[in-house]
Design a protein around this motif. Structure first.
Motif, PDB file in Angstrom:
ATOM      1  N   ASN A  88       0.897  -1.183   0.138  1.00 29.21           N
ATOM      2  CA  ASN A  88       0.042  -0.102  -0.032  1.00 29.21           C
ATOM      3  C   ASN A  88       0.806   1.072  -0.066  1.00 29.21           C
ATOM      4  N   ILE A  89       0.480   2.217  -0.832  1.00 30.27           N
ATOM      5  CA  ILE A  89       1.212   3.365  -1.018  1.00 30.27           C
ATOM      6  C   ILE A  89       0.372   4.432  -0.488  1.00 30.27           C
ATOM      7  N   ILE A  90       0.490   5.076   0.623  1.00 29.63           N
ATOM      8  CA  ILE A  90      -0.517   6.046   1.486  1.00 29.63           C
ATOM      9  C   ILE A  90       0.286   7.460   1.454  1.00 29.63           C
ATOM     10  N   PRO A  91      -0.299   8.433   0.689  1.00 27.03           N
ATOM     11  CA  PRO A  91       0.084   9.675   0.571  1.00 27.03           C
ATOM     12  C   PRO A  91      -0.103  10.304   2.216  1.00 27.03           C
ATOM     13  N   VAL A  92       1.225  11.047   2.363  1.00 28.41           N
ATOM     14  CA  VAL A  92       1.130  11.407   3.966  1.00 28.41           C
ATOM     15  C   VAL A  92       0.017  12.659   4.174  1.00 28.41           C
ATOM     16  N   ASP A  93      -0.328  13.018   3.041  1.00 28.29           N
ATOM     17  CA  ASP A  93      -1.856  14.003   3.208  1.00 28.29           C
ATOM     18  C   ASP A  93      -3.060  13.311   3.537  1.00 28.29           C
ATOM     19  N   ASP A  94      -3.056  11.838   3.420  1.00 32.56           N
ATOM     20  CA  ASP A  94      -4.031  11.159   4.005  1.00 32.56           C
ATOM     21  C   ASP A  94      -3.913  10.526   5.334  1.00 32.56           C
ATOM     22  N   ILE A  95      -2.954  10.816   5.999  1.00 30.57           N
ATOM     23  CA  ILE A  95      -2.630  10.309   7.080  1.00 30.57           C
ATOM     24  C   ILE A  95      -3.190  11.316   8.303  1.00 30.57           C
ATOM     25  N   GLN A  96      -4.128  10.971   9.305  1.00 32.79           N
ATOM     26  CA  GLN A  96      -4.706  11.675  10.075  1.00 32.79           C
ATOM     27  C   GLN A  96      -3.976  12.080  11.220  1.00 32.79           C
ATOM     28  N   TYR A  97      -3.616  10.886  11.921  1.00 33.45           N
ATOM     29  CA  TYR A  97      -2.644  10.789  12.850  1.00 33.45           C
ATOM     30  C   TYR A  97      -1.963   9.612  12.970  1.00 33.45           C
ATOM     31  N   LEU A  98      -0.730   9.471  13.903  1.00 34.45           N
ATOM     32  CA  LEU A  98      -0.079   8.373  13.906  1.00 34.45           C
ATOM     33  C   LEU A  98       0.214   7.929  15.512  1.00 34.45           C
ATOM     34  N   ALA A  99       0.021   6.764  15.846  1.00 38.96           N
ATOM     35  CA  ALA A  99      -0.098   6.220  17.167  1.00 38.96           C
ATOM     36  C   ALA A  99       1.212   5.132  17.190  1.00 38.96           C
ATOM     37  N   ALA A 100       1.865   5.203  18.408  1.00 40.16           N
ATOM     38  CA  ALA A 100       3.120   4.305  18.601  1.00 40.16           C
ATOM     39  C   ALA A 100       2.536   3.094  18.917  1.00 40.16           C
ATOM     40  N   ASP A 101       2.832   1.997  18.657  1.00 41.74           N
ATOM     41  CA  ASP A 101       2.592   0.443  19.018  1.00 41.74           C
ATOM     42  C   ASP A 101       3.841  -0.157  19.241  1.00 41.74           C
TER      43      ASP A 101
END
Length: 247
Positions: A152-165
């Motif tokens: 999967n290629i995800i544009p960074v503009d599509d990322i709402q937030y990032l959560a550590a796991d």
């Protein structure tokens, strides 16, 4: 020693093949036109060595390495010289800047053969290489994630937030959550600081997704996002937000 040549330029692949004629102990199992082919070929052949270009269509050399669980030894063969050479000298066997001569190629192979008996931790070196590359001035505009046999290629503009796991990071988008084998520090270095802010030890948020900040406990806040998600904002994270938003 099994090897792959991964480069979108046929002439560049031919040159490596020609230079390798002097080294019968290195057997080229496959030539690959792009990173997608490269990932499949690594899984199929389990090579000891890859000659890898950086600038390629579809996914680049760095993105390809991110998708390989047990990366082989790498010799870069590329015209892309924007990254600090020290990064490659420290974490890859060698870095061949195109166009390179047989003499320069021979030096890379000799370096490889000298290191062969040392049993280097190639996974650790690749991780360090990618972390170093993330510090370059060129910020990423997409993230590549492998899910089963799909890439999967995800544009960074599509990322709402990032959560550590643990040792991974969850990328939350409107169309799903994707698990990436990278650290929050990696994304903090590689994403545009004017677009994404690390608001908490375990969270980064795309600023455009924030609708409001509500006070929570002493000197902390809750960020409400367009998606309805609620993200904790630490005191340090609030200071970073204020600086970016010029509050």
């Amino acid at each position: 020693m099994k090897a792959l040549i991964i480069d979108d330029e046929p002439l560049a692949r031919s040159l490596v093949l020609e230079y390798l004629q002097a080294y019968p102990q290195i057997q080229v199992m496959q030539e690959c036109n792009d990173g997608f082919e490269g990932v499949k070929a690594v899984q199929q052949h389990q090579p000891d060595l890859i000659f890898l270009d950086i600038q390629m269509p579809k996914i680049n050399g760095f993105e390809m390495l991110e998708l390989i669980e047990e990366p082989p030894t790498v010799i870069f063969t590329t015209a892309f010289d924007q990254y600090a050479l020290k990064a490659f000298e420290a974490h890859a066997v060698d870095y061949l800047l195109k166009p390179f001569s047989q003499e320069r190629f021979n030096k890379a192979i000799q370096k490889l053969l000298e290191q062969k008996g040392a049993a280097p931790d190639t996974k650790a070196k690749t991780t360090a290489l990618l972390e170093t590359a993330a510090q370059s001035s060129e910020k990423h505009d997409r993230v590549v994630v492998k899910l089963g046999h799909k890439i999967n290629i995800i544009p960074v503009d599509d990322i709402q937030y990032l959560a550590a796991d643990d040792d991974y990071v969850n990328l939350h988008t409107a169309y799903g959550t994707f698990l990436k084998n990278r650290t929050m520090s990696y994304f903090e270095k590689s994403l545009d600081a004017q677009q994404f802010v690390r608001v908490h030890r375990s969270y980064m948020v795309q600023i455009a997704q924030i609708t409001r900040l509500d006070p929570y406990q002493k000197d902390t806040y809750i960020a409400k996002l367009r998606s309805g998600a609620e993200i904790p904002v630490s005191r340090a994270g609030y200071s970073k937000l204020k600086a970016v938003l010029e509050l």
